[in-house]
Write a protein that holds these residues in place. Structure first.
Motif, mmCIF file in Angstrom:
data_model
loop_
_atom_site.group_PDB
_atom_site.id
_atom_site.type_symbol
_atom_site.label_atom_id
_atom_site.label_comp_id
_atom_site.label_asym_id
_atom_site.label_seq_id
_atom_site.Cartn_x
_atom_site.Cartn_y
_atom_site.Cartn_z
ATOM 1 N N GLY A 75 -5.640 3.110 -7.010
ATOM 2 C CA GLY A 75 -5.450 2.249 -8.170
ATOM 3 C C GLY A 75 -4.635 1.042 -7.762
ATOM 4 O O GLY A 75 -4.212 0.918 -6.608
ATOM 5 N N VAL A 76 -4.400 0.132 -8.699
ATOM 6 C CA VAL A 76 -3.597 -1.071 -8.430
ATOM 7 C C VAL A 76 -2.552 -1.214 -9.519
ATOM 8 O O VAL A 76 -2.859 -1.083 -10.713
ATOM 9 N N ARG A 77 -1.320 -1.453 -9.134
ATOM 10 C CA ARG A 77 -0.275 -1.755 -10.113
ATOM 11 C C ARG A 77 0.427 -3.046 -9.715
ATOM 12 O O ARG A 77 0.432 -3.441 -8.546
ATOM 13 N N VAL A 85 0.857 -1.189 0.000
ATOM 14 C CA VAL A 85 0.000 0.000 0.000
ATOM 15 C C VAL A 85 0.889 1.234 0.000
ATOM 16 O O VAL A 85 1.840 1.316 0.782
ATOM 17 N N GLU A 86 0.572 2.198 -0.881
ATOM 18 C CA GLU A 86 1.414 3.400 -1.002
ATOM 19 C C GLU A 86 0.552 4.616 -1.318
ATOM 20 O O GLU A 86 -0.342 4.566 -2.159
ATOM 21 N N ASN A 87 0.818 5.704 -0.616
ATOM 22 C CA ASN A 87 0.167 6.987 -0.904
ATOM 23 C C ASN A 87 1.199 8.096 -0.817
ATOM 24 O O ASN A 87 1.598 8.495 0.271
ATOM 25 N N LEU A 88 1.633 8.584 -1.973
ATOM 26 C CA LEU A 88 2.588 9.688 -2.043
ATOM 27 C C LEU A 88 1.920 10.953 -2.559
ATOM 28 O O LEU A 88 2.606 11.924 -2.893
ATOM 29 N N VAL A 89 0.602 10.941 -2.618
ATOM 30 C CA VAL A 89 -0.136 12.017 -3.280
ATOM 31 C C VAL A 89 -0.847 12.939 -2.297
ATOM 32 O O VAL A 89 -0.758 14.163 -2.391
ATOM 33 N N ASP A 90 -1.598 12.349 -1.349
ATOM 34 C CA ASP A 90 -2.378 13.164 -0.418
ATOM 35 C C ASP A 90 -2.365 12.487 0.948
ATOM 36 O O ASP A 90 -1.531 11.632 1.215
ATOM 37 N N MET A 91 -3.289 12.887 1.812
ATOM 38 C CA MET A 91 -3.327 12.349 3.172
ATOM 39 C C MET A 91 -4.453 11.339 3.367
ATOM 40 O O MET A 91 -4.883 11.093 4.485
ATOM 41 N N ILE A 126 -1.561 -1.391 -3.960
ATOM 42 C CA ILE A 126 -2.659 -0.429 -3.954
ATOM 43 C C ILE A 126 -2.026 0.943 -3.769
ATOM 44 O O ILE A 126 -1.351 1.189 -2.762
ATOM 45 N N PHE A 127 -2.202 1.826 -4.731
ATOM 46 C CA PHE A 127 -1.526 3.117 -4.664
ATOM 47 C C PHE A 127 -2.509 4.253 -4.936
ATOM 48 O O PHE A 127 -3.544 4.062 -5.570
#
Length: 422
Positions: free
Chosen positions: A267-269, A157-163, A257-258
């Protein structure tokens, strides 16, 4: 409740505090707790949980003045009131340091700051702390997802975009959740093949249903989209390594899941290379009637969500709703040029109104590439054998009831984009 004091021995009550909060409390009070891993040997140990801030100070060493870097450290198991400034040489947490600098540089770039300040202002510090806490929350969710069932690949799981943190009101499941008033009838018979691929008795399970064997020797689907897949089931004499047991073996790849950076939500990569015609995942959710799907669809339309998947292999009676119960397919986005194709699969349940929905790769998918499917895919009939299925198959890839849909803008960004999902 327990009726007597003796029964209290087996009573259990959920704790309102998290394990981290309990660990912090124990360390503050100097209490040893075996269940939390706190012993007299590590009671006073200090482990970096995350880095909060950064500064450069001039210090005097002998007759010289030297500029040194300091980091504000949040210690694991201790409250923020016990945060301390530590010189770089005291910190051995190279991964946390790299992550801190990555977050800081990304925020400075967003703020269009061309140089690194000697001391970070409170707004930047607040952002870095929020991002560190978000990363911890997502890591806990990631560990939870990977604890559910067994799979060959791992979910990241990764979120580099928002909170944005883990989705609320969503429960991860690995198999269908059957709605009220719906029943899945298990298959009564299975094959007796010794070698289902090379020496199928009566055509194996696919032949018994008057269809073709779906896979080659390495598990790639070899029938065209629109034809059903009949896998071996729990009544069959073959084992789990049978070439005709592909979908039921589950996800075989590590996936991520990013958070997307173009307002498409999650999304999923794939983290691995996926060969063409290979099984990737199932679309799993709650099975409901089309009438209930129509009601829910109107609610989801207003929220801009699309999680309803019609099961209309022969009759438009049931729908899979992955809005609140689902697997990783819940996060797969639409594309007008997708790399996943839908197939209907029958295993332990042969009710043609209730197929399992499986995604196979339409082409070679490179590591790091986002996985997508077409929410409104069409399959043209090419032979009489598939006429029954193809009469309704044009609706199968359309999440939600096709009867009354709000027009939704497509953001897939491919050259052949249709501009609208519906």
């Amino acid at each position: 409740c327990c009726s007597d004091l003796k029964g209290l021995v087996n009573c259990k009550v959920a704790c309102l505090a998290t394990l981290n909060q309990l660990e912090t409390f124990c360390r503050e009070e100097g209490a040893i707790c075996r269940d939390l891993g706190i012993s007299k040997y590590n009671l006073c140990d200090y482990e970096v949980e995350y880095l909060c801030s950064y500064k450069r100070d001039i210090i005097t060493v002998g007759d010289k003045q030297i500029e040194k870097e300091f980091y504000l450290v949040k210690w694991k198991g201790y409250p923020e009131s016990m945060n301390t400034w530590e010189p770089r040489k005291n910190l051995k947490c190279t991964d946390l340091l790299s992550q801190f600098w990555e977050d800081m540089m990304r925020e400075l770039l967003r703020l269009k700051k061309r140089s690194i300040p000697r001391k970070l202002d409170s707004a930047i510090v607040s952002h870095l702390v929020q991002r560190a806490n978000l990363r911890r929350t997502l890591k806990m969710w990631e560990n939870h997802l990977n604890s559910l069932g067994s799979r060959k690949g791992r979910i990241f799981v990764e979120n580099l975009v928002d909170m944005e943190g883990p989705p609320r009101n969503f429960t991860y499941i690995n198999d269908y959740k059957v709605g009220e008033g719906i029943s899945l009838n298990e298959v009564a018979v299975g094959c007796e093949c010794m070698d289902c691929l090379n020496s199928p008795v009566g055509g194996c399970c696919a032949g018994a249903s008057q269809h073709k064997f779906a896979y080659n020797s390495v598990g790639q689907v070899r029938i065209r989209p629109g034809l059903p897949i009949y896998e071996c089931n729990k009544r069959c004499s073959c084992g789990l390594d049978c070439p005709n047991r592909v979908v039921q073996r589950g996800i075989q790849y590590s996936l991520c899941i990013f958070r997307t950076d173009n307002d498409r939500g999650w999304g999923v990569r794939t983290m691995e290379r996926i060969r063409k015609n290979t099984f990737v995942m199932e679309y799993v959710g709650e099975i409901i009637t089309t009438d209930e799907a129509e009601r829910r669809g109107q609610v989801y339309d207003k929220e801009g969500a699309t999680y309803l998947f019609d099961l209309d292999y022969v009759d438009d009676e049931y729908t899979v709703d992955a809005a609140h119960y689902g697997n990783i397919s819940h996060f797969v986005n639409h594309s007008c040029d997708p790399n996943l194709q839908v197939y209907n699969v029958f295993i332990d349940n042969l009710d043609e109104r209730l197929p399992r929905i499986a995604f196979f790769a339409t082409r070679l998918i490179k590591s790091g590439e986002e996985l997508t499917f077409d929410y409104k895919m069409q399959v043209d009939p090419v032979d009489a054998e598939s006429t029954k299925m193809d009469s309704n198959f044009g609706l199968i890839g359309l999440p939600g009831s096709p009867k009354k849909r709000m027009r939704m803008e497509c953001k897939c960004g491919v050259a052949t984009c249709r501009k609208y999902l519906f």
